[in-house]
Design a protein around this motif. Sequence first.
Motif, PDB file in Angstrom:
ATOM      1  N   SER A  23      33.438 -21.957 -12.859  1.00 40.31           N
ATOM      2  CA  SER A  23      34.087 -21.974 -11.553  1.00 40.31           C
ATOM      3  C   SER A  23      35.017 -20.791 -11.348  1.00 40.31           C
ATOM      4  CB  SER A  23      34.865 -23.283 -11.365  1.00 40.31           C
ATOM      5  OG  SER A  23      35.855 -23.423 -12.367  1.00 40.31           O
ATOM      6  N   ASP A  24      35.609 -20.283 -12.451  1.00 38.07           N
ATOM      7  CA  ASP A  24      36.521 -19.154 -12.284  1.00 38.07           C
ATOM      8  C   ASP A  24      35.781 -17.839 -12.070  1.00 38.07           C
ATOM      9  OD1 ASP A  24      35.528 -19.144 -14.861  1.00 38.07           O
ATOM     10  OD2 ASP A  24      37.338 -18.276 -15.742  1.00 38.07           O
ATOM     11  N   LYS A  25      34.465 -17.838 -12.227  1.00 37.64           N
ATOM     12  CA  LYS A  25      33.666 -16.655 -11.956  1.00 37.64           C
ATOM     13  C   LYS A  25      33.052 -16.684 -10.559  1.00 37.64           C
ATOM     14  CE  LYS A  25      34.041 -14.390 -15.835  1.00 37.64           C
ATOM     15  NZ  LYS A  25      34.663 -13.036 -15.862  1.00 37.64           N
ATOM     16  N   CYS A  26      33.036 -17.850  -9.948  1.00 32.22           N
ATOM     17  CA  CYS A  26      32.487 -17.992  -8.596  1.00 32.22           C
ATOM     18  C   CYS A  26      33.487 -17.441  -7.595  1.00 32.22           C
ATOM     19  CB  CYS A  26      32.195 -19.465  -8.293  1.00 32.22           C
ATOM     20  SG  CYS A  26      31.674 -19.770  -6.581  1.00 32.22           S
ATOM     21  N   GLY A  53      35.359 -20.055  -5.880  1.00 35.26           N
ATOM     22  CA  GLY A  53      36.073 -21.019  -6.691  1.00 35.26           C
ATOM     23  C   GLY A  53      35.306 -22.298  -6.916  1.00 35.26           C
ATOM     24  N   GLY A  54      33.994 -22.245  -6.760  1.00 40.69           N
ATOM     25  CA  GLY A  54      33.182 -23.438  -6.949  1.00 40.69           C
ATOM     26  C   GLY A  54      33.057 -24.295  -5.707  1.00 40.69           C
ATOM     27  N   HIS A  55      33.544 -23.796  -4.555  1.00 40.73           N
ATOM     28  CA  HIS A  55      33.440 -24.529  -3.291  1.00 40.73           C
ATOM     29  C   HIS A  55      32.507 -23.779  -2.350  1.00 40.73           C
ATOM     30  CE1 HIS A  55      36.954 -27.193  -4.107  1.00 40.73           C
ATOM     31  NE2 HIS A  55      37.297 -26.174  -4.875  1.00 40.73           N
ATOM     32  N   ARG A  56      31.712 -24.511  -1.621  1.00 50.01           N
ATOM     33  CA  ARG A  56      30.762 -23.879  -0.704  1.00 50.01           C
ATOM     34  C   ARG A  56      31.407 -23.593   0.658  1.00 50.01           C
ATOM     35  NH1 ARG A  56      25.326 -23.780  -1.418  1.00 50.01           N
ATOM     36  NH2 ARG A  56      24.497 -24.674  -3.344  1.00 50.01           N
ATOM     37  N   PRO A  57      31.297 -22.368   1.158  1.00 48.19           N
ATOM     38  CA  PRO A  57      31.795 -22.063   2.502  1.00 48.19           C
ATOM     39  C   PRO A  57      30.791 -22.540   3.553  1.00 48.19           C
ATOM     40  CG  PRO A  57      30.871 -20.104   1.507  1.00 48.19           C
ATOM     41  CD  PRO A  57      30.787 -21.174   0.468  1.00 48.19           C
ATOM     42  N   PHE A  58      31.293 -22.889   4.718  1.00 50.00           N
ATOM     43  CA  PHE A  58      30.406 -23.288   5.817  1.00 50.00           C
ATOM     44  C   PHE A  58      31.104 -22.997   7.145  1.00 50.00           C
ATOM     45  CE2 PHE A  58      33.032 -26.958   4.973  1.00 50.00           C
ATOM     46  CZ  PHE A  58      33.287 -27.538   6.210  1.00 50.00           C
ATOM     47  N   LEU A  59      30.355 -23.035   8.224  1.00 52.06           N
ATOM     48  CA  LEU A  59      30.883 -22.738   9.554  1.00 52.06           C
ATOM     49  C   LEU A  59      30.989 -24.016  10.383  1.00 52.06           C
ATOM     50  CD1 LEU A  59      28.857 -19.519  10.502  1.00 52.06           C
ATOM     51  CD2 LEU A  59      31.168 -19.659   9.553  1.00 52.06           C
ATOM     52  N   ARG A  60      31.985 -23.998  11.276  1.00 51.60           N
ATOM     53  CA  ARG A  60      32.131 -25.106  12.220  1.00 51.60           C
ATOM     54  C   ARG A  60      32.626 -24.529  13.540  1.00 51.60           C
ATOM     55  NH1 ARG A  60      35.460 -30.023  10.103  1.00 51.60           N
ATOM     56  NH2 ARG A  60      33.478 -30.386   9.020  1.00 51.60           N
ATOM     57  N   LYS A 100      33.596 -29.886  -5.056  1.00 51.06           N
ATOM     58  CA  LYS A 100      33.099 -28.839  -5.935  1.00 51.06           C
ATOM     59  C   LYS A 100      31.567 -28.795  -5.904  1.00 51.06           C
ATOM     60  CE  LYS A 100      36.453 -26.639  -8.143  1.00 51.06           C
ATOM     61  NZ  LYS A 100      36.461 -26.460  -9.590  1.00 51.06           N
ATOM     62  N   CYS A 101      31.041 -27.598  -5.982  1.00 53.67           N
ATOM     63  CA  CYS A 101      29.595 -27.412  -6.052  1.00 53.67           C
ATOM     64  C   CYS A 101      29.088 -27.916  -7.394  1.00 53.67           C
ATOM     65  CB  CYS A 101      29.256 -25.929  -5.872  1.00 53.67           C
ATOM     66  SG  CYS A 101      27.521 -25.529  -6.171  1.00 53.67           S
ATOM     67  N   GLY A 102      27.957 -28.579  -7.405  1.00 56.65           N
ATOM     68  CA  GLY A 102      27.408 -29.131  -8.630  1.00 56.65           C
ATOM     69  C   GLY A 102      26.901 -28.092  -9.606  1.00 56.65           C
ATOM     70  N   ARG A 103      26.831 -26.839  -9.171  1.00 54.10           N
ATOM     71  CA  ARG A 103      26.313 -25.803 -10.050  1.00 54.10           C
ATOM     72  C   ARG A 103      27.392 -25.135 -10.900  1.00 54.10           C
ATOM     73  NH1 ARG A 103      22.192 -22.684  -5.857  1.00 54.10           N
ATOM     74  NH2 ARG A 103      20.795 -24.449  -5.499  1.00 54.10           N
ATOM     75  N   VAL A 104      28.650 -25.419 -10.610  1.00 53.11           N
ATOM     76  CA  VAL A 104      29.716 -24.788 -11.386  1.00 53.11           C
ATOM     77  C   VAL A 104      30.117 -25.686 -12.542  1.00 53.11           C
ATOM     78  CG1 VAL A 104      30.588 -23.529  -9.388  1.00 53.11           C
ATOM     79  CG2 VAL A 104      31.553 -25.761  -9.950  1.00 53.11           C
ATOM     80  N   TYR A 105      30.679 -25.088 -13.580  1.00 55.90           N
ATOM     81  CA  TYR A 105      31.077 -25.852 -14.754  1.00 55.90           C
ATOM     82  C   TYR A 105      32.294 -25.196 -15.395  1.00 55.90           C
ATOM     83  CZ  TYR A 105      28.208 -22.102 -16.705  1.00 55.90           C
ATOM     84  OH  TYR A 105      27.666 -20.891 -16.994  1.00 55.90           O
ATOM     85  N   THR A 106      32.950 -25.944 -16.231  1.00 54.35           N
ATOM     86  CA  THR A 106      34.108 -25.421 -16.941  1.00 54.35           C
ATOM     87  C   THR A 106      33.632 -24.608 -18.135  1.00 54.35           C
ATOM     88  OG1 THR A 106      34.234 -27.405 -18.289  1.00 54.35           O
ATOM     89  CG2 THR A 106      35.559 -27.366 -16.280  1.00 54.35           C
TER      90      THR A 106
END
Length: 218
Positions: free
Chosen positions: A156-159, A162-169, A185-191
């Motif tokens: 997550s610290d490399k994303c 920060g491991g969160h997905r951006p989106f528009l509204r 948190k995105c399911g693809r990130v890990y500690t």
Amino acid sequence: MTRDDVINLFKAFRAAGLRPPLQNNSAEQANQMVDAFLMQYKSVTEEELQQLMVKLTRLPYWPRFYDVDEVLKDCRKQKEVEDKHTKAPTKDDEITKAILGRPLGAGESYTIAMAEHYAAIHYKEASLEWVHANRLNITAQAEFDYECAGCYGMPSDKCKFGGHRPFLRVDKYTGDVIMLVDSAKCGRVYTRDGGAQNTGGQRRGGGFSSFGDVASNM
């Protein structure tokens, strides 16, 4: 350049009506002219040879070494300019081609092209004026979607998100599109120890002000 290339070049001069500086059409002198030209310009490339043929046949007289040198100088200068402006595709170029399915056209705006492409998929009812007014956020989201789609997992610290997905509204008050970041948190990130970081609903303090507020993507 070969001897045959020189002979063909001289034939082109003759076909253009140019007369070589020979005495009594001497074959010996003709061969000497070919040999002298080849010795002087044996490093001429195929592309340069074509330029010589095109430009020198326009002269009103048989070309001199000076005329050949001037054509080669212009040809090589132009090639230097072209080589200088010919660069390897950058990461942005690759992203553009991947998202749009084509490279940008000459003089085409990157943000407008990207925003129109993204809006055609996600905001089909939007006017072109609205798309152009919101092009920066829309283009940024298009890039984010591309990067997220190509992610196969990372700490997550490399994303960059920060491991969160951006989106528009679309803001209900202004009608403009705003950028948010999903609080889950995105399911693809890990500690670093490999443990999953699926902390649904967890809010992160700060770190997202540059491209959106943390919000629930519901």
